[in-house]
Design an enzyme around this catalytic site. Sequence first.
Site, PDB file in Angstrom:
ATOM      1  N   GLY A  23       0.836  -1.194   0.000  1.00  8.86           N
ATOM      2  CA  GLY A  23       0.000   0.000   0.000  1.00  8.86           C
ATOM      3  C   GLY A  23       0.870   1.242   0.000  1.00  8.86           C
ATOM      4  CD  GLN A  59       3.709   5.598   2.701  1.00  7.12           C
ATOM      5  OE1 GLN A  59       2.689   5.090   2.246  1.00  7.12           O
ATOM      6  NE2 GLN A  59       4.733   4.882   3.106  1.00  7.12           N
ATOM      7  CB  CYS A  61       6.084   1.848   7.004  1.00  8.73           C
ATOM      8  SG  CYS A  61       5.472   3.416   6.367  1.00  8.73           S
ATOM      9  CG  LEU A  62       6.927   1.160   0.672  1.00  5.86           C
ATOM     10  CD1 LEU A  62       6.171   1.576  -0.588  1.00  5.86           C
ATOM     11  CD2 LEU A  62       8.070   0.220   0.318  1.00  5.86           C
ATOM     12  CG  HIS A 117       0.230   0.704   7.269  1.00  8.94           C
ATOM     13  ND1 HIS A 117       1.275   0.153   7.987  1.00  8.94           N
ATOM     14  CD2 HIS A 117       0.791   1.669   6.482  1.00  8.94           C
ATOM     15  CE1 HIS A 117       2.408   0.778   7.651  1.00  8.94           C
ATOM     16  NE2 HIS A 117       2.142   1.691   6.731  1.00  8.94           N
ATOM     17  CD  GLU A 118      -0.743   2.286   2.979  1.00  9.32           C
ATOM     18  OE1 GLU A 118      -0.313   3.458   2.980  1.00  9.32           O
ATOM     19  OE2 GLU A 118       0.011   1.304   3.081  1.00  9.32           O
ATOM     20  CG  HIS A 129       0.866   6.475   5.949  1.00 13.04           C
ATOM     21  ND1 HIS A 129       2.044   6.923   6.499  1.00 13.04           N
ATOM     22  CD2 HIS A 129       1.101   5.188   5.578  1.00 13.04           C
ATOM     23  CE1 HIS A 129       2.954   5.955   6.467  1.00 13.04           C
ATOM     24  NE2 HIS A 129       2.399   4.882   5.917  1.00 13.04           N
TER      25      HIS A 129
HETATM   26 ZN   LIG Z   1       3.331   3.060   5.774  1.00 11.75          ZN
END
Ligand SMILES: [Zn+2]
Length: 154
Positions: free
Chosen positions: A47, A52, A98-99, A140-141, A144
Amino acid sequence: MALLEIITGADNPILLKVSDSVSKINKKVLKLIRDMKETLLKEGGLGLAAPQVGQNTRVILVAIQKSEKVGKDYVVVPMINPEILNFSDETCTGEEGCLSLPGEYLNIVRSNKITVRFLDEKGNEKMLVLEGLNARIVQHEVDHLEGILITHRA
Ligand SMILES: [Zn+2]
């Protein structure tokens, strides 16, 4: 299309900000979604949220898994102004990465099942009931978009 740079760091102010709703799905939003998709596929993540890639706007992409084997069969679903309407009381703990936090893997408690409402790229309202990993990715997304990282949840 263009690959976007992924913003990293638990103290990055862009990642800690509450993002603004999308008021109009215009060319800029559609380009952001296309570029985010290319970036997500290249990075091999599950995701990606707009903050991000440096945009504090309420857009996320979720790689909805169609089979138990992660990464085998999935469809990338863009969600504009996503809103989780229902969280199951039943929770489970799972390891998340997480990226934006390379190398960091933390055990996070999430609801097993959620209902998410969002707009698709055409502005149609959609609703999905998701379970397990798919529910986890959406939670999770959406975090953000609220400036919440896994380091806050662990
Ligand atoms: Zn993340």
